[in-house]
Write a protein that holds these residues in place. Structure first.
Motif, short mmCIF file in Angstrom:
data_model
loop_
_atom_site.label_atom_id
_atom_site.label_comp_id
_atom_site.label_asym_id
_atom_site.label_seq_id
_atom_site.Cartn_x
_atom_site.Cartn_y
_atom_site.Cartn_z
N ASN A 179 0.84 -1.18 -0.01
CA ASN A 179 0.20 0.05 0.08
C ASN A 179 0.93 1.44 -0.05
N ARG A 180 2.20 1.17 0.08
CA ARG A 180 3.03 2.17 -0.11
C ARG A 180 3.62 2.62 -1.28
N GLU A 181 4.09 3.70 -1.47
CA GLU A 181 4.92 4.19 -2.64
C GLU A 181 6.27 3.43 -2.79
N TRP A 182 7.21 3.17 -3.72
CA TRP A 182 8.20 2.64 -3.85
C TRP A 182 8.99 3.30 -5.06
N HIS A 183 10.30 3.77 -4.93
CA HIS A 183 10.94 4.18 -5.99
C HIS A 183 12.31 3.64 -6.31
N GLY A 184 12.58 2.67 -5.33
CA GLY A 184 13.89 1.90 -5.54
C GLY A 184 13.78 0.76 -6.57
N GLU A 185 14.59 -0.13 -6.43
CA GLU A 185 14.67 -1.26 -7.49
C GLU A 185 13.36 -2.22 -7.07
N THR A 186 13.24 -3.07 -7.99
CA THR A 186 12.28 -4.20 -7.84
C THR A 186 12.72 -5.27 -8.56
N GLY A 187 12.46 -6.64 -7.95
CA GLY A 187 12.90 -7.89 -8.26
C GLY A 187 13.63 -8.38 -7.47
N VAL A 188 14.00 -9.70 -7.49
CA VAL A 188 15.25 -10.06 -6.70
C VAL A 188 16.73 -9.53 -7.14
N ILE A 189 17.44 -9.57 -6.12
CA ILE A 189 18.90 -9.22 -6.39
C ILE A 189 19.62 -10.26 -7.49
N SER A 190 20.05 -9.58 -8.34
CA SER A 190 20.60 -10.18 -9.30
C SER A 190 21.99 -9.63 -9.94
N LYS A 191 22.54 -10.27 -10.91
CA LYS A 191 23.87 -10.24 -11.20
C LYS A 191 24.06 -8.70 -12.01
N ALA A 192 22.65 -8.53 -12.95
CA ALA A 192 22.47 -7.32 -13.77
C ALA A 192 22.26 -6.04 -12.73
N MET A 193 21.47 -6.41 -11.61
CA MET A 193 21.29 -5.15 -10.42
C MET A 193 22.71 -4.75 -9.93
N LEU A 194 23.32 -5.84 -9.59
CA LEU A 194 24.89 -5.40 -9.18
C LEU A 194 25.63 -4.81 -9.79
N LEU A 195 25.62 -4.99 -11.17
CA LEU A 195 26.50 -4.58 -12.31
C LEU A 195 26.04 -2.85 -12.39
N LYS A 196 24.91 -2.71 -12.13
CA LYS A 196 24.39 -1.22 -12.12
C LYS A 196 25.31 -0.28 -11.19
N TYR A 197 25.54 -1.05 -10.08
CA TYR A 197 26.19 -0.26 -8.95
C TYR A 197 27.87 -0.49 -8.82
N ILE A 198 28.15 -1.71 -9.52
CA ILE A 198 29.55 -2.29 -9.10
C ILE A 198 30.17 -2.54 -10.48
N ASP A 199 31.51 -1.78 -10.70
CA ASP A 199 31.96 -2.21 -12.14
C ASP A 199 32.63 -3.48 -12.41
N ASP A 200 33.37 -3.82 -11.15
CA ASP A 200 33.91 -5.37 -11.48
C ASP A 200 33.57 -6.00 -10.34
N LEU A 201 32.72 -7.04 -10.51
CA LEU A 201 32.13 -7.82 -9.27
C LEU A 201 33.11 -8.60 -8.65
N THR A 202 34.28 -8.79 -9.23
CA THR A 202 35.27 -9.77 -8.58
C THR A 202 36.24 -9.01 -7.55
N LEU A 203 36.01 -7.84 -7.43
CA LEU A 203 36.83 -6.96 -6.41
C LEU A 203 36.53 -7.22 -4.99
N PRO A 204 35.00 -6.93 -4.78
CA PRO A 204 34.72 -6.77 -3.33
C PRO A 204 34.65 -8.32 -2.51
N ILE A 205 34.52 -7.83 -1.27
CA ILE A 205 34.20 -9.08 -0.34
C ILE A 205 32.66 -9.08 0.09
N TYR A 206 32.09 -10.15 -0.29
CA TYR A 206 30.67 -10.21 -0.12
C TYR A 206 30.22 -10.67 1.23
N TYR A 207 29.00 -10.20 1.64
CA TYR A 207 28.55 -10.52 2.95
C TYR A 207 27.00 -10.79 2.66
N ILE A 208 26.90 -12.33 2.50
CA ILE A 208 25.25 -12.55 2.35
C ILE A 208 24.61 -13.14 3.56
#
Length: 240
Positions: A179-208
């Motif tokens: 019932n609320r507005e939402w202006h962020g991303e939608t859908g599950v976290i995906s490789k395509a979504m990460l690539l919008k914000y991270i240039d090289d996916l192999t560089l970070p340390i990931y915490y899941i």
């Protein structure tokens, strides 16, 4: 590991079906952001086969005055007792435990992939990191079905505005039920979504962290994207 008897200060609803419990912090109690505690009820009015002890991440940051635990409120004896607990009631905390903590190398970005109540240690880590003005580049991807379900959504979103090294990306998977507005991303976290914000996916340390199925899916996605297994740290939240 020492045990501490701690008093409940107050409790509050932080999302649909999710509550936070604020306890007095014992003198001399020291922990790292991201660690957890075993919480045991003392002489509860009811119990069941699951027993009187549960494991909770410390959702509070170490610099904060209270110790805060947060949980989804399932219909179990433990959760019913917790929900009706009056301020001043004591519980036992066996803590701190765990190594789901921010790495030291400030040149290596930290990326958090979390969902649902798995966000509790992330809140602790992020707020402490911003408080300490760490130099790490930090990104948080936080998935919920709808904004009403998102515990600590405002804490993490508002922190984003205050620090140029920190990026918060919220995403919702079932906005048709909101019932609320939402202006962020939608859908599950995906490789395509990460690539919008991270240039090289192999560089970070990931915490899941989050439900086991999410942890498994995120680990597989990162592995297929070429991320070294040594750069993936996980924590599963089951039964909450």
């Amino acid at each position: 590991m020492p045990s501490y008897k701690v008093k409940l200060k107050y409790k509050r609803e932080i999302a649909e079906g999710t509550m936070a419990f604020h306890f007095e912090k014992p003198a001399g109690f020291v922990y790292k952001a991201g660690q957890f505690a075993d919480c045991t009820l003392i002489n509860p009015d009811e119990t069941d086969a699951e027993g009187n002890t549960r494991t909770f991440s410390l959702a509070s940051a170490p610099y904060e005055e209270d110790l805060m635990l947060a949980t989804r409120m399932r219909d179990t004896a433990f959760k019913r007792v917790l929900k009706t607990m009056e301020p001043g009631t004591e519980v036992m905390l066996d803590a701190p435990h765990g190594s789901f903590t921010l790495h030291n190398s400030k040149s290596v970005p930290a990326v958090f992939l979390t969902g649902g109540i798995g966000v509790t240690p992330v809140r602790s880590i992020i707020l402490q990191a911003l408080h300490d003005r760490v130099q790490h580049r930090i990104l948080v991807f936080y998935s919920n079905r709808k904004p009403e379900d998102g515990a600590f959504l405002d804490d993490l979103r508002e922190s984003h505005a205050a620090n140029p090294n920190y990026t918060f990306v919220g995403t919702m998977t079932q906005m048709e039920k909101s019932n609320r507005e939402w202006h962020g991303e939608t859908g599950v976290i995906s490789k395509a979504m990460l690539l919008k914000y991270i240039d090289d996916l192999t560089l970070p340390i990931y915490y899941i962290d989050g439900p086991p199925a999410m942890v498994k899916a995120m680990r597989q996605m990162l592995s297929e994207a070429g991320v070294n297994n040594d750069n993936i740290r996980t924590e599963e939240f089951s039964g909450y």
